[in-house]
Design an enzyme around this catalytic site. Structure first.
Site, PDB file in Angstrom:
ATOM      1  N   LYS A   1      58.314 -50.848 -36.293  1.00  9.18           N
ATOM      2  CA  LYS A   1      59.525 -51.286 -36.985  1.00  9.18           C
ATOM      3  C   LYS A   1      59.205 -51.468 -38.468  1.00  9.18           C
ATOM      4  CE  LYS A   1      61.872 -51.757 -33.098  1.00  9.18           C
ATOM      5  NZ  LYS A   1      60.933 -51.027 -32.229  1.00  9.18           N
ATOM      6  N   ASP A   2      60.207 -51.215 -39.332  1.00  4.99           N
ATOM      7  CA  ASP A   2      60.027 -51.331 -40.772  1.00  4.99           C
ATOM      8  C   ASP A   2      59.798 -52.781 -41.192  1.00  4.99           C
ATOM      9  OD1 ASP A   2      60.348 -48.633 -41.153  1.00  4.99           O
ATOM     10  OD2 ASP A   2      62.486 -48.760 -41.606  1.00  4.99           O
ATOM     11  N   ARG A   3      59.240 -52.930 -42.387  1.00  6.22           N
ATOM     12  CA  ARG A   3      58.973 -54.271 -42.894  1.00  6.22           C
ATOM     13  C   ARG A   3      60.231 -54.933 -43.439  1.00  6.22           C
ATOM     14  NH1 ARG A   3      57.893 -56.805 -47.672  1.00  6.22           N
ATOM     15  NH2 ARG A   3      57.751 -54.915 -48.927  1.00  6.22           N
TER      16      ARG A   3
END
Length: 346
Positions: free
Chosen positions: A80-82
């Site tokens: 998952k993206d930050r």
């Protein structure tokens, strides 16, 4: 060597204006859908974790440290993206001598919301999909145009492009893949090699899909296509196209596919295979390189259904909600609606 993501052709017409994404982490909310329930018993634990402005690999490292285990023993299903608020599952061997104090991670944006007993380690890719809630700020979109575009997307889906994060900043993963194929890089780590090879396959797929979007047949079965059964990884070759196959594609039961390149010949035929081979021929050394590193020919659906796309207008923009299967990118949906700039680093 590559068509940048923002220049890939759209299937549903021009963007309906522009807006800003990820101004705050709370603007981009992702909830992982595991697809099965925890076992309730076993030698592992499943942790339901909410992360704020923290990527998956960093969270995994910190969870492993608090649990007192090696990082490779901790499992998760997807990255998952930050710059977001993301909830996802992690697994780890059940500690024998103590219960870890997960609360020490809260100050770092990592909250363990639930802990369940489970029988096995969570493997990469073992998720059903992700649920998205995305606030697009400063997007002044005409309501009627948005309603028409949304209806078209729910009816036909969107091109199933790999997102730009697949390719690294400024396409760095592709440049390194090309260098790897031509012998300019030797003995990369297994992790780096995997990223670069995946990026190369993804670029070939995107280029094939872009050509079919440009021609207008990305969502139509062609003689020689390999057709994917919706909701599965299965596909079958279609040498001839009849009314039944066309009707099943219209109702999103079947999807044309594109190549995830590897050794051997693609399973397609006719003009479809000619197109795929022409794309690979335009990337010298890639076909042989992917084969040399042991990748096999696989297929991916060209079309991404988005049957539950919905939106709510707000004072500061428009909030979109939708669910996607594993391996699909929210940006593939967003790009059929608008142009955007990032409000924060990814």
């Amino acid at each position: 060597m590559r068509t940048p993501f923002h220049q890939l052709p759209r299937a549903h017409g021009l963007a309906l204006g522009s807006g800003r994404l990820r101004v705050e982490p709370t603007d981009f909310v992702v909830d992982e859908q595991l697809g099965f329930a925890p076992d309730g018993e076993g030698d592992h634990l499943l942790l339901w974790v909410r992360k704020t402005d923290t990527n998956t690999e960093w969270a995994a490292r910190r969870l492993a440290e608090v649990a007192g285990i090696a990082q490779q023993d901790l499992g998760y299903a997807g990255l998952k993206d930050r710059r977001a608020v993301t909830s996802q599952w992690f697994s780890l061997p059940r500690p024998r001598d103590r219960d870890p104090d997960w609360s020490v991670l809260a100050a770092e944006g990592i909250e363990v919301l639930a802990v369940h007993a489970h029988r096995r380690k969570l493997r990469r890719g073992s998720l059903a999909g992700n649920r998205f809630r995305i606030l697009v700020r400063e997007w002044a979109v005409d309501r009627d145009q948005l309603a028409d575009r949304g209806a078209a997307i729910r009816l036909k889906g969107v091109p199933n492009y790999f997102g730009e994060q697949r390719f690294g900043r400024d396409g760095a993963n592709l440049a390194r893949a090309d260098a790897l194929f031509h012998g300019a890089i030797r003995r990369p780590s297994r992790h780096q090699q995997g990223l670069w090879l995946s990026a190369a396959r993804s670029q070939i797929f995107n280029d094939v899909l872009a050509e079919r979007v440009q021609r207008g047949d990305w969502d139509q079965p062609l003689p020689g296509d390999c057709l994917n059964l919706a909701g599965s990884h299965s596909f079958f070759p279609a040498e001839a196209i009849d009314a039944t196959l066309i009707e099943r594609c219209v109702r999103l039961d079947l999807h044309p596919t594109g190549p995830l390149w590897g050794r051997g010949d693609p399973p397609t035929g006719g003009a479809v295979r000619t197109l795929e081979e022409a794309v690979v021929a335009g990337l010298p050394g890639w076909s042989a390189g992917l084969a040399r590193f042991g990748l096999e020919q696989e297929r991916r659906a060209l079309r991404l259904p988005v049957p539950d796309l919905a939106w709510v207008q707000a004072e500061n923009g428009c909030e979109l909600t939708f669910q996607l299967p594993a391996g699909a990118y929210a940006t593939a949906v967003l790009r059929e609606l608008l142009e955007w700039t990032q409000g924060g680093d990814l």
